[in-house]
Scaffold this motif. Structure first.
Motif, PDB file in Angstrom:
ATOM      1  N   MET A   1       0.848  -1.181   0.000  1.00  0.00           N
ATOM      2  CA  MET A   1       0.000   0.000   0.000  1.00  0.00           C
ATOM      3  C   MET A   1       0.887   1.236   0.000  1.00  0.00           C
ATOM      4  SD  MET A   1      -3.136  -1.166   2.508  1.00  0.00           S
ATOM      5  CE  MET A   1      -2.509  -0.187   3.782  1.00  0.00           C
ATOM      6  N   ILE A   2       0.604   2.110  -0.901  1.00  0.00           N
ATOM      7  CA  ILE A   2       1.447   3.285  -1.049  1.00  0.00           C
ATOM      8  C   ILE A   2       1.035   4.401  -0.083  1.00  0.00           C
ATOM      9  CG2 ILE A   2       0.187   4.508  -2.849  1.00  0.00           C
ATOM     10  CD1 ILE A   2       2.988   4.695  -4.252  1.00  0.00           C
ATOM     11  N   GLN A   3      -0.117   4.305   0.546  1.00  0.00           N
ATOM     12  CA  GLN A   3      -0.579   5.381   1.440  1.00  0.00           C
ATOM     13  C   GLN A   3      -0.140   5.146   2.881  1.00  0.00           C
ATOM     14  OE1 GLN A   3      -2.625   3.337  -0.229  1.00  0.00           O
ATOM     15  NE2 GLN A   3      -4.236   2.569   1.053  1.00  0.00           N
ATOM     16  N   ARG A   4       1.118   4.811   3.064  1.00  0.00           N
ATOM     17  CA  ARG A   4       1.659   4.609   4.397  1.00  0.00           C
ATOM     18  C   ARG A   4       2.475   5.825   4.814  1.00  0.00           C
ATOM     19  NH1 ARG A   4       4.645  -0.936   3.663  1.00  0.00           N
ATOM     20  NH2 ARG A   4       5.454   0.265   1.957  1.00  0.00           N
ATOM     21  N   ILE A   5       2.795   5.924   6.097  1.00  0.00           N
ATOM     22  CA  ILE A   5       3.498   7.097   6.626  1.00  0.00           C
ATOM     23  C   ILE A   5       4.914   7.176   6.077  1.00  0.00           C
ATOM     24  CG2 ILE A   5       4.253   5.944   8.736  1.00  0.00           C
ATOM     25  CD1 ILE A   5       3.142   9.601   8.450  1.00  0.00           C
ATOM     26  N   GLN A   6       5.561   6.011   5.807  1.00  0.00           N
ATOM     27  CA  GLN A   6       6.917   6.069   5.273  1.00  0.00           C
ATOM     28  C   GLN A   6       6.953   6.669   3.878  1.00  0.00           C
ATOM     29  OE1 GLN A   6       5.604   3.222   6.505  1.00  0.00           O
ATOM     30  NE2 GLN A   6       6.037   1.492   5.201  1.00  0.00           N
ATOM     31  N   ILE A  58      10.176   4.618  -2.709  1.00  0.00           N
ATOM     32  CA  ILE A  58       8.717   4.758  -2.683  1.00  0.00           C
ATOM     33  C   ILE A  58       8.071   3.705  -3.570  1.00  0.00           C
ATOM     34  CG2 ILE A  58       6.787   6.239  -3.391  1.00  0.00           C
ATOM     35  CD1 ILE A  58       8.508   8.628  -2.537  1.00  0.00           C
ATOM     36  N   LEU A  59       8.664   3.442  -4.722  1.00  0.00           N
ATOM     37  CA  LEU A  59       8.090   2.477  -5.655  1.00  0.00           C
ATOM     38  C   LEU A  59       8.280   1.026  -5.214  1.00  0.00           C
ATOM     39  CD1 LEU A  59       9.113   4.165  -9.002  1.00  0.00           C
ATOM     40  CD2 LEU A  59       6.901   4.247  -7.836  1.00  0.00           C
ATOM     41  N   LEU A  60       9.136   0.793  -4.245  1.00  0.00           N
ATOM     42  CA  LEU A  60       9.352  -0.568  -3.724  1.00  0.00           C
ATOM     43  C   LEU A  60       8.460  -0.864  -2.526  1.00  0.00           C
ATOM     44  CD1 LEU A  60      13.249  -0.818  -3.861  1.00  0.00           C
ATOM     45  CD2 LEU A  60      11.620  -2.027  -5.298  1.00  0.00           C
ATOM     46  N   TYR A  61       7.247  -0.314  -2.501  1.00  0.00           N
ATOM     47  CA  TYR A  61       6.397  -0.455  -1.322  1.00  0.00           C
ATOM     48  C   TYR A  61       5.921  -1.886  -1.098  1.00  0.00           C
ATOM     49  CZ  TYR A  61       2.526  -0.201  -4.647  1.00  0.00           C
ATOM     50  OH  TYR A  61       1.680  -0.423  -5.695  1.00  0.00           O
ATOM     51  N   LYS A  62       5.938  -2.723  -2.122  1.00  0.00           N
ATOM     52  CA  LYS A  62       5.513  -4.117  -1.932  1.00  0.00           C
ATOM     53  C   LYS A  62       6.630  -4.984  -1.368  1.00  0.00           C
ATOM     54  CE  LYS A  62       1.939  -4.251  -5.430  1.00  0.00           C
ATOM     55  NZ  LYS A  62       1.468  -4.872  -6.663  1.00  0.00           N
ATOM     56  N   LYS A  63       7.872  -4.561  -1.544  1.00  0.00           N
ATOM     57  CA  LYS A  63       9.026  -5.323  -1.063  1.00  0.00           C
ATOM     58  C   LYS A  63       9.679  -4.518   0.058  1.00  0.00           C
ATOM     59  CE  LYS A  63       9.671  -7.036  -5.691  1.00  0.00           C
ATOM     60  NZ  LYS A  63      10.528  -6.987  -6.874  1.00  0.00           N
ATOM     61  N   ARG A  64       9.205  -4.734   1.264  1.00  0.00           N
ATOM     62  CA  ARG A  64       9.635  -3.922   2.401  1.00  0.00           C
ATOM     63  C   ARG A  64      11.115  -4.093   2.731  1.00  0.00           C
ATOM     64  NH1 ARG A  64       4.629  -5.545   3.363  1.00  0.00           N
ATOM     65  NH2 ARG A  64       5.314  -7.448   4.374  1.00  0.00           N
ATOM     66  N   GLN A  65      11.638  -5.298   2.578  1.00  0.00           N
ATOM     67  CA  GLN A  65      13.057  -5.510   2.876  1.00  0.00           C
ATOM     68  C   GLN A  65      13.946  -4.753   1.888  1.00  0.00           C
ATOM     69  OE1 GLN A  65      14.422  -6.829   5.442  1.00  0.00           O
ATOM     70  NE2 GLN A  65      12.513  -7.528   6.350  1.00  0.00           N
ATOM     71  N   ILE A 122       8.825   1.238   8.292  1.00  0.00           N
ATOM     72  CA  ILE A 122       8.926   0.001   7.510  1.00  0.00           C
ATOM     73  C   ILE A 122       9.155  -1.184   8.433  1.00  0.00           C
ATOM     74  CG2 ILE A 122      10.356  -1.221   5.820  1.00  0.00           C
ATOM     75  CD1 ILE A 122      10.886   1.553   4.551  1.00  0.00           C
ATOM     76  N   LYS A 123       9.996  -1.020   9.418  1.00  0.00           N
ATOM     77  CA  LYS A 123      10.260  -2.101  10.390  1.00  0.00           C
ATOM     78  C   LYS A 123       9.002  -2.437  11.172  1.00  0.00           C
ATOM     79  CE  LYS A 123      13.225  -4.479  13.012  1.00  0.00           C
ATOM     80  NZ  LYS A 123      12.864  -5.871  12.925  1.00  0.00           N
ATOM     81  N   LYS A 124       8.232  -1.414  11.528  1.00  0.00           N
ATOM     82  CA  LYS A 124       6.990  -1.660  12.258  1.00  0.00           C
ATOM     83  C   LYS A 124       5.998  -2.430  11.383  1.00  0.00           C
ATOM     84  CE  LYS A 124       4.499   1.896  13.731  1.00  0.00           C
ATOM     85  NZ  LYS A 124       3.907   2.969  14.542  1.00  0.00           N
ATOM     86  N   ASP A 125       5.906  -2.080  10.102  1.00  0.00           N
ATOM     87  CA  ASP A 125       5.040  -2.816   9.182  1.00  0.00           C
ATOM     88  C   ASP A 125       5.491  -4.267   9.032  1.00  0.00           C
ATOM     89  OD1 ASP A 125       3.408  -0.681   8.731  1.00  0.00           O
ATOM     90  OD2 ASP A 125       4.180  -0.231   6.716  1.00  0.00           O
ATOM     91  N   GLU A 126       6.792  -4.455   8.922  1.00  0.00           N
ATOM     92  CA  GLU A 126       7.322  -5.808   8.770  1.00  0.00           C
ATOM     93  C   GLU A 126       7.043  -6.649  10.017  1.00  0.00           C
ATOM     94  OE1 GLU A 126       8.956  -8.800   6.612  1.00  0.00           O
ATOM     95  OE2 GLU A 126       8.564  -6.773   5.909  1.00  0.00           O
ATOM     96  N   ASP A 127       7.192  -6.064  11.190  1.00  0.00           N
ATOM     97  CA  ASP A 127       6.884  -6.784  12.427  1.00  0.00           C
ATOM     98  C   ASP A 127       5.398  -7.123  12.517  1.00  0.00           C
ATOM     99  OD1 ASP A 127       9.528  -6.664  13.147  1.00  0.00           O
ATOM    100  OD2 ASP A 127       9.266  -4.944  14.499  1.00  0.00           O
ATOM    101  N   LEU A 128       4.548  -6.217  12.056  1.00  0.00           N
ATOM    102  CA  LEU A 128       3.109  -6.478  12.063  1.00  0.00           C
ATOM    103  C   LEU A 128       2.753  -7.635  11.139  1.00  0.00           C
ATOM    104  CD1 LEU A 128       0.285  -5.501  13.035  1.00  0.00           C
ATOM    105  CD2 LEU A 128       0.252  -4.061  11.000  1.00  0.00           C
ATOM    106  N   VAL A 129       3.363  -7.686   9.971  1.00  0.00           N
ATOM    107  CA  VAL A 129       3.092  -8.774   9.027  1.00  0.00           C
ATOM    108  C   VAL A 129       3.591 -10.094   9.597  1.00  0.00           C
ATOM    109  CG1 VAL A 129       3.745  -9.683   6.762  1.00  0.00           C
ATOM    110  CG2 VAL A 129       3.035  -7.316   6.992  1.00  0.00           C
ATOM    111  N   LYS A 130       4.746 -10.082  10.242  1.00  0.00           N
ATOM    112  CA  LYS A 130       5.274 -11.311  10.840  1.00  0.00           C
ATOM    113  C   LYS A 130       4.400 -11.801  11.982  1.00  0.00           C
ATOM    114  CE  LYS A 130      10.107 -10.785   9.649  1.00  0.00           C
ATOM    115  NZ  LYS A 130      11.463 -10.546  10.137  1.00  0.00           N
ATOM    116  N   SER A 131       3.828 -10.882  12.773  1.00  0.00           N
ATOM    117  CA  SER A 131       2.975 -11.305  13.874  1.00  0.00           C
ATOM    118  C   SER A 131       1.663 -11.888  13.369  1.00  0.00           C
ATOM    119  CB  SER A 131       2.710 -10.133  14.812  1.00  0.00           C
ATOM    120  OG  SER A 131       1.864  -9.187  14.204  1.00  0.00           O
ATOM    121  N   VAL A 132       1.151 -11.354  12.279  1.00  0.00           N
ATOM    122  CA  VAL A 132      -0.082 -11.895  11.697  1.00  0.00           C
ATOM    123  C   VAL A 132       0.187 -13.268  11.108  1.00  0.00           C
ATOM    124  CG1 VAL A 132      -1.748 -11.547   9.838  1.00  0.00           C
ATOM    125  CG2 VAL A 132      -1.140  -9.651  11.308  1.00  0.00           C
TER     126      VAL A 132
END
Length: 136
Positions: A1-6, A58-65, A122-132
């Motif tokens: 999603m491109i509408q994130r705070i980062q 910005i364009l790499l929003y699908k690949k967080r790493q 980005i790290k917070k998003d990645e942690d959220l995805v891992k917890s889900v």
């Protein structure tokens, strides 16, 4: 999603690096007057590369790493630019070549701050995805 705070943080970095150095002076030389980024090819290339890396991030929003790694590279580039400015300001003697430092020398510092904020998000998003993924 491109509408994130980062994304907002990275857009601020793009604007800081692509627009601001060409309107705000970096320093004022006594014989030549104010020096902008457009007056020196190396400085303008470095600022444009910072802006391009932020836009790519910005364009790499699908690949967080990958986005995280590109932001780290961008931080290193900003540190190099900041080091160049510090070297330039300390290497030249007082009133003979540089009479006043401009606010443009702080642009890499502001860029680094916003890149760190983007990497935290980005790290917070990645942690959220891992917890889900653990709940599945």
């Amino acid at each position: 999603m491109i509408q994130r705070i980062q994304t907002l943080y990275l857009v601020i970095v793009v604007l800081l690096a692509a627009v601001l150095p060409f309107f705000v002076n970096l320093w004022v030389e006594t014989e030549a007057g104010p020096l902008f980024a457009k007056d020196d090819v190396l400085i303008s290339i470095l600022f444009y590369s910072v802006a391009v890396l932020a836009a790519v991030s910005i364009l790499l929003y699908k690949k967080r790493q990958n986005q995280f790694v590109v932001n780290r590279l961008n931080m290193l580039l900003n540190l190099f630019l900041l080091g160049f400015f510090v070297y330039r300001s300390l290497n030249l003697s007082g009133e003979t070549a540089v009479s006043e430092k401009g606010i443009g020398m702080l642009i890499p510092v502001f860029s680094i701050v916003f890149l760190v904020l983007a990497n935290r998000a980005i790290k917070k998003d990645e942690d959220l995805v891992k917890s889900v993924d653990r709940l599945r």
